[in-house]
Design a protein around this motif. Structure first.
Motif, PDB file in Angstrom:
ATOM      1  N   LEU A  11       9.401   3.485   9.934  1.00 57.91           N
ATOM      2  CA  LEU A  11       8.697   2.291  10.381  1.00 57.91           C
ATOM      3  C   LEU A  11       8.017   2.556  11.712  1.00 57.91           C
ATOM      4  N   SER A  12       6.701   2.388  11.735  1.00 55.84           N
ATOM      5  CA  SER A  12       5.930   2.669  12.936  1.00 55.84           C
ATOM      6  C   SER A  12       5.576   1.412  13.722  1.00 55.84           C
ATOM      7  N   ALA A  13       5.293   0.312  13.006  1.00 59.50           N
ATOM      8  CA  ALA A  13       4.837  -0.894  13.702  1.00 59.50           C
ATOM      9  C   ALA A  13       5.197  -2.132  12.895  1.00 59.50           C
ATOM     10  N   ILE A  14       5.398  -3.235  13.602  1.00 62.18           N
ATOM     11  CA  ILE A  14       5.696  -4.537  13.001  1.00 62.18           C
ATOM     12  C   ILE A  14       4.669  -5.547  13.490  1.00 62.18           C
ATOM     13  N   LEU A  15       4.151  -6.355  12.557  1.00 60.72           N
ATOM     14  CA  LEU A  15       3.303  -7.497  12.898  1.00 60.72           C
ATOM     15  C   LEU A  15       4.010  -8.743  12.381  1.00 60.72           C
ATOM     16  N   MET A  33       4.256  -1.537   9.078  1.00 61.87           N
ATOM     17  CA  MET A  33       3.460  -0.330   8.899  1.00 61.87           C
ATOM     18  C   MET A  33       4.400   0.871   8.935  1.00 61.87           C
ATOM     19  N   PHE A  34       4.540   1.539   7.798  1.00 67.53           N
ATOM     20  CA  PHE A  34       5.358   2.739   7.695  1.00 67.53           C
ATOM     21  C   PHE A  34       4.450   3.971   7.696  1.00 67.53           C
ATOM     22  N   HIS A  35       5.025   5.153   7.859  1.00 65.48           N
ATOM     23  CA  HIS A  35       4.199   6.348   8.042  1.00 65.48           C
ATOM     24  C   HIS A  35       3.350   6.659   6.813  1.00 65.48           C
ATOM     25  N   ASN A  36       3.789   6.227   5.617  1.00 66.36           N
ATOM     26  CA  ASN A  36       3.030   6.539   4.406  1.00 66.36           C
ATOM     27  C   ASN A  36       2.838   5.348   3.485  1.00 66.36           C
ATOM     28  N   SER A  37       3.123   4.143   3.976  1.00 66.30           N
ATOM     29  CA  SER A  37       3.029   2.961   3.119  1.00 66.30           C
ATOM     30  C   SER A  37       3.031   1.703   3.980  1.00 66.30           C
ATOM     31  N   LEU A  38       2.633   0.604   3.356  1.00 62.98           N
ATOM     32  CA  LEU A  38       2.590  -0.689   4.036  1.00 62.98           C
ATOM     33  C   LEU A  38       3.411  -1.677   3.216  1.00 62.98           C
ATOM     34  N   PHE A  39       4.323  -2.405   3.890  1.00 62.52           N
ATOM     35  CA  PHE A  39       5.193  -3.357   3.223  1.00 62.52           C
ATOM     36  C   PHE A  39       5.060  -4.734   3.863  1.00 62.52           C
ATOM     37  N   LYS A  40       5.317  -5.754   3.058  1.00 62.24           N
ATOM     38  CA  LYS A  40       5.407  -7.119   3.566  1.00 62.24           C
ATOM     39  C   LYS A  40       6.840  -7.599   3.405  1.00 62.24           C
ATOM     40  N   LEU A  41       7.393  -8.130   4.483  1.00 62.27           N
ATOM     41  CA  LEU A  41       8.753  -8.653   4.459  1.00 62.27           C
ATOM     42  C   LEU A  41       8.714 -10.147   4.194  1.00 62.27           C
ATOM     43  N   LYS A  42       9.476 -10.566   3.166  1.00 65.11           N
ATOM     44  CA  LYS A  42       9.558 -11.979   2.821  1.00 65.11           C
ATOM     45  C   LYS A  42      11.006 -12.440   2.906  1.00 65.11           C
ATOM     46  N   TYR A  79      -5.243   3.833   8.411  1.00 61.68           N
ATOM     47  CA  TYR A  79      -4.497   5.078   8.209  1.00 61.68           C
ATOM     48  C   TYR A  79      -5.497   6.220   8.208  1.00 61.68           C
ATOM     49  N   THR A  80      -5.371   7.136   9.150  1.00 60.67           N
ATOM     50  CA  THR A  80      -6.340   8.219   9.374  1.00 60.67           C
ATOM     51  C   THR A  80      -7.747   7.637   9.341  1.00 60.67           C
ATOM     52  N   ASN A  81      -8.577   7.986   8.356  1.00 61.82           N
ATOM     53  CA  ASN A  81      -9.974   7.514   8.370  1.00 61.82           C
ATOM     54  C   ASN A  81     -10.213   6.349   7.405  1.00 61.82           C
ATOM     55  N   LYS A  82      -9.167   5.708   6.905  1.00 69.71           N
ATOM     56  CA  LYS A  82      -9.309   4.578   5.977  1.00 69.71           C
ATOM     57  C   LYS A  82      -8.872   3.291   6.671  1.00 69.71           C
ATOM     58  N   LEU A 136       0.859  -1.179   0.000  1.00 67.60           N
ATOM     59  CA  LEU A 136       0.000   0.000   0.000  1.00 67.60           C
ATOM     60  C   LEU A 136       0.897   1.231   0.000  1.00 67.60           C
ATOM     61  N   SER A 137       0.535   2.236  -0.764  1.00 74.04           N
ATOM     62  CA  SER A 137       1.329   3.462  -0.792  1.00 74.04           C
ATOM     63  C   SER A 137       0.401   4.663  -0.891  1.00 74.04           C
ATOM     64  N   GLY A 138       0.981   5.858  -0.825  1.00 72.21           N
ATOM     65  CA  GLY A 138       0.189   7.087  -0.897  1.00 72.21           C
ATOM     66  C   GLY A 138      -0.635   7.356   0.335  1.00 72.21           C
ATOM     67  N   LEU A 139      -0.212   6.829   1.485  1.00 73.04           N
ATOM     68  CA  LEU A 139      -0.942   7.009   2.735  1.00 73.04           C
ATOM     69  C   LEU A 139      -0.284   8.120   3.545  1.00 73.04           C
ATOM     70  N   GLN A 140      -0.819   8.391   4.731  1.00 72.33           N
ATOM     71  CA  GLN A 140      -0.241   9.450   5.547  1.00 72.33           C
ATOM     72  C   GLN A 140      -0.540   9.226   7.022  1.00 72.33           C
ATOM     73  N   ASN A 141       0.340   9.796   7.856  1.00 72.38           N
ATOM     74  CA  ASN A 141       0.161   9.838   9.312  1.00 72.38           C
ATOM     75  C   ASN A 141       0.008   8.460   9.945  1.00 72.38           C
ATOM     76  N   GLY A 142       0.749   7.488   9.442  1.00 69.50           N
ATOM     77  CA  GLY A 142       0.738   6.171  10.059  1.00 69.50           C
ATOM     78  C   GLY A 142       1.783   6.074  11.140  1.00 69.50           C
ATOM     79  N   TYR A 143       1.552   6.732  12.272  1.00 69.96           N
ATOM     80  CA  TYR A 143       2.565   6.811  13.317  1.00 69.96           C
ATOM     81  C   TYR A 143       2.205   6.015  14.575  1.00 69.96           C
ATOM     82  N   GLY A 144       1.041   5.415  14.617  1.00 73.99           N
ATOM     83  CA  GLY A 144       0.702   4.582  15.766  1.00 73.99           C
ATOM     84  C   GLY A 144       0.965   3.125  15.442  1.00 73.99           C
ATOM     85  N   ASN A 145       0.122   2.248  15.966  1.00 70.94           N
ATOM     86  CA  ASN A 145       0.164   0.842  15.586  1.00 70.94           C
ATOM     87  C   ASN A 145      -1.270   0.404  15.345  1.00 70.94           C
ATOM     88  N   THR A 146      -1.687   0.431  14.093  1.00 72.45           N
ATOM     89  CA  THR A 146      -3.064   0.073  13.746  1.00 72.45           C
ATOM     90  C   THR A 146      -3.125  -1.227  12.970  1.00 72.45           C
TER      91      THR A 146
END
Length: 625
Positions: free
Chosen positions: A498-502, A512-521, A246-249, A221-231
């Motif tokens: 990087l804000s959070a790891i699952l 979970m990064f502040h403006n994008s979501l990545f999967k580590l393989k 991310y915010t209201n999405k 996921l990209s083009g996001l914003q304010n991902g600074y917690g752990n959601t």
């Protein structure tokens, strides 16, 4: 050679009493027996219904069991002439069954583990939802299990729940395990050619020397914003389903984080979403801690899978980058909320209403966690800013009514605190060090000083020996041995935070990064395909075009070496980044070929380069998926 003349199906498991007689094999929904070394097979299906069978075991030539899908277990007392249905008390698919002495052990999907003693099948609580696929039995007190994304666990030290984890480097599914004796063991994955080995009873597992690992962050996921917690949130029932806000999405993935779609748009103007939870009682119920532009930080709730939302607690303030909301894993009807200005709140009705139970003045609560099997014990990590001497970890032993300081650090915040289902006394914190407590927050010890400032942290949900702390930048740290050693995992971009790891399973993580979501393989390159095809001395060094080309997913590379020398053969992507090393060793003169497997790569142009003495050459190949 396995010859099946009478049964037109592929075997899934086999048991041999000796090299000729008493052999049984499972063929889908069929059981066959041979008395001439597998040349001919006769059916032994009397009493077996039409269900997929997966594993067979015998104590001797007469008494045996077979296990299959939908919790099916059959027993025979007369060498398979007749089979009778057992009551397994489960409906999950059973994948492996093994005799040990007079007892029988059976494992399967979603953490299913059964043991039969004195003619009764008993379920063993394994604390996971991942599949258990392999069993190896030395004796009743030394049983080894494997599965999931690579866990190995045993029941040594009188652990009836198999809570002794064998540290191993395999970050891929393990499908079978075999111990030759109490010390020598082997385990394999279906996703790569690497075999891991232990020679000390599971105290240490190792790859052969020709195995290298690659860490790959894939953007989901990209083009996001304010991902600074752990959601990041796991669905408590469907193990492959995850959520992130991310915010209201709110986005959902139903395939282990491979693809994501918007599932809900929250009808508020939200600056930041701090925490997000899916109820274990009713997965239609979601709770989130959010921040409005007014400074209010309410708790919002939905009871219809995100279609409509309403505020259940408002007029409160929390910190800017905190995770102040938590669901009690022991009693999911309980939620706790730590605030800056109004103390500590609790909900006893799945977040429908909240009540203030303490007016204790936290400075800036960053994160909180509840002890497994004891809801009275709660830990809160509190930040020191602004103008406080040090960050602190507070502990309550009466459900949040009273709080005491148990630990201080000089850093201005303790961003993350967590614990594990496998050891209720352990807890972990991320700060200027990675900290561990073995008495749930009473005392703390720093594991290592090499991390600088940590931000995110998760303990693998299927194996606590896998630990993933990360900094608030592009750098993460992975341990597969309980924190004794860490490997550095860098994100390729320096502009991510990087804000959070699952860390659901050993073979992948979601970041979970502040403006994008990545999967580590994780993928492995195994140098097992280097074959010397001729001892004829070549006149010159040569690197030939791979064949086939284009290829999917495997291709073969040939080269000639006229004199003994050190040979390096590597594969690079179109950006010049190394993909894998195929050869890195001294070789004698001759003609060689090596297989390259691009199974874990995407369609693209790749280059392979040989360096031998002063000879260097590069050629192009194309992978088409």
């Amino acid at each position: 050679t396995f010859m099946q003349q009478n049964i037109n199906s592929t075997p899934t498991d086999i048991y041999f009493k000796d090299s000729v007689n008493g052999a049984f094999a499972v063929f889908g929904a069929t059981i066959g027996k041979t008395t001439n070394g597998g040349i001919n097979w006769s059916l032994r299906n009397n009493g077996i219904q039409n269900v997929k069978l997966n594993s067979i075991t015998f104590k001797d030539g007469n008494k045996g069991y077979v296990a299959g899908n939908n919790g099916i277990i059959y027993k025979t007392l007369n060498s398979g002439v007749n089979w009778s249905l057992e009551n397994s008390n489960t409906s999950t698919n059973l994948l492996s069954i093994k005799y040990f002495g007079d007892s029988v052990l059976c494992c399967g999907e979603y953490g299913t583990l059964l043991i039969k003693k004195q003619n009764v099948w008993t379920t063993i609580y394994t604390r996971i939802k991942n599949d258990i696929r392999g069993i190896s039995v030395d004796n009743l007190g030394n049983i080894h299990l494997c599965g999931g994304g690579g866990f190995i666990r045993n029941n040594k030290k009188a652990s009836s729940e198999f809570l002794n984890f064998e540290s191993n480097p395999m970050l891929a599914n393990l499908v079978d395990i075999f111990y030759y004796d109490s010390n020598l063991g082997f385990a394999v994955s279906s996703l790569n050619n690497a075999v891991i080995k232990t020679s000390n009873g599971g105290a240490n597992w190792n790859f052969p020397k020709n195995v290298t690992i690659r860490y790959v962050w894939e953007n989901k996921l990209s083009g996001l914003q304010n991902g600074y917690g752990n959601t990041l949130a796991m669905n408590p029932i469907h193990r492959n389903t995850f959520f992130v806000a991310y915010t209201n999405k709110v986005f959902v993935s139903r395939d282990k984080g491979e693809t994501w779609n918007i599932v809900s748009t929250i009808p508020y103007t939200i600056n930041r979403t701090h925490s997000f939870f899916v109820s274990s009682i009713d997965t239609n119920i979601w709770l989130a801690s959010v921040a409005f532009s007014s400074g209010d930080c309410p708790v919002i709730r939905t009871t219809d899978y995100g279609v409509s939302w309403h505020i259940v607690l408002d007029s409160v303030v929390v910190g800017s980058y905190t995770k102040p909301l938590v669901m009690d894993q022991n009693n999911p009807a309980l939620f706790y909320y730590a605030t800056v200005d109004r103390g500590f709140f609790r909900s006893t009705n799945s977040g429908s209403t909240f009540t203030q139970i303490s007016n204790f003045k936290f400075n800036n609560p960053c994160d909180l966690t509840v002890q497994y099997n004891n809801s009275n014990n709660i830990l809160i990590a509190d930040a020191s800013y602004p103008g406080v001497d040090s960050s602190k970890i507070y502990k309550s032993t009466n459900g949040g009514i009273n709080w005491s300081i148990n630990f201080k650090v000089g850093q201005n915040e303790i961003p993350t605190i967590t614990n594990t289902i496998f050891n209720e006394n352990e807890s972990f914190a991320a700060a200027e060090k990675f900290y561990r407590s073995s008495n749930f927050g009473e005392t703390w010890n720093g594991i290592t000083n090499s991390f600088e400032t940590l931000w995110a942290l998760d303990i693998c949900r299927e194996d606590p020996s896998c630990i993933f702390p990360a900094r608030f930048d592009m750098r993460g740290f992975l341990s597969t041995d309980g924190g004794a050693n860490f490997s550095i995992i860098n994100h390729p971009s320096s502009s991510v935070f990087l804000s959070a790891i699952l860390f659901p399973e050993r073979d992948y993580a979601i970041g979970m990064f502040h403006n994008s979501l990545f999967k580590l393989k994780f993928s492995y390159d195994v140098n097992v395909g280097v074959i010397k095809t001729s001892d004829v001395i070549a006149e010159n060094f040569n690197l030939y075009q791979n064949y086939p080309n284009p290829f999917n997913p495997k291709t073969v590379i040939n080269y000639n070496i006229p004199v003994p020398c050190y040979v390096s053969l590597k594969v690079f992507d179109i950006l010049g980044q190394e993909v894998c090393t195929l050869v890195n060793q001294k070789q004698y003169s001759g003609n060689y070929n090596v297989e390259f497997d691009g199974n874990n790569l995407s369609s693209d142009i790749y280059f392979y380069k040989i360096v031998a003495n002063s000879f260097t050459e590069t050629k192009k190949m194309i992978l088409i998926r």
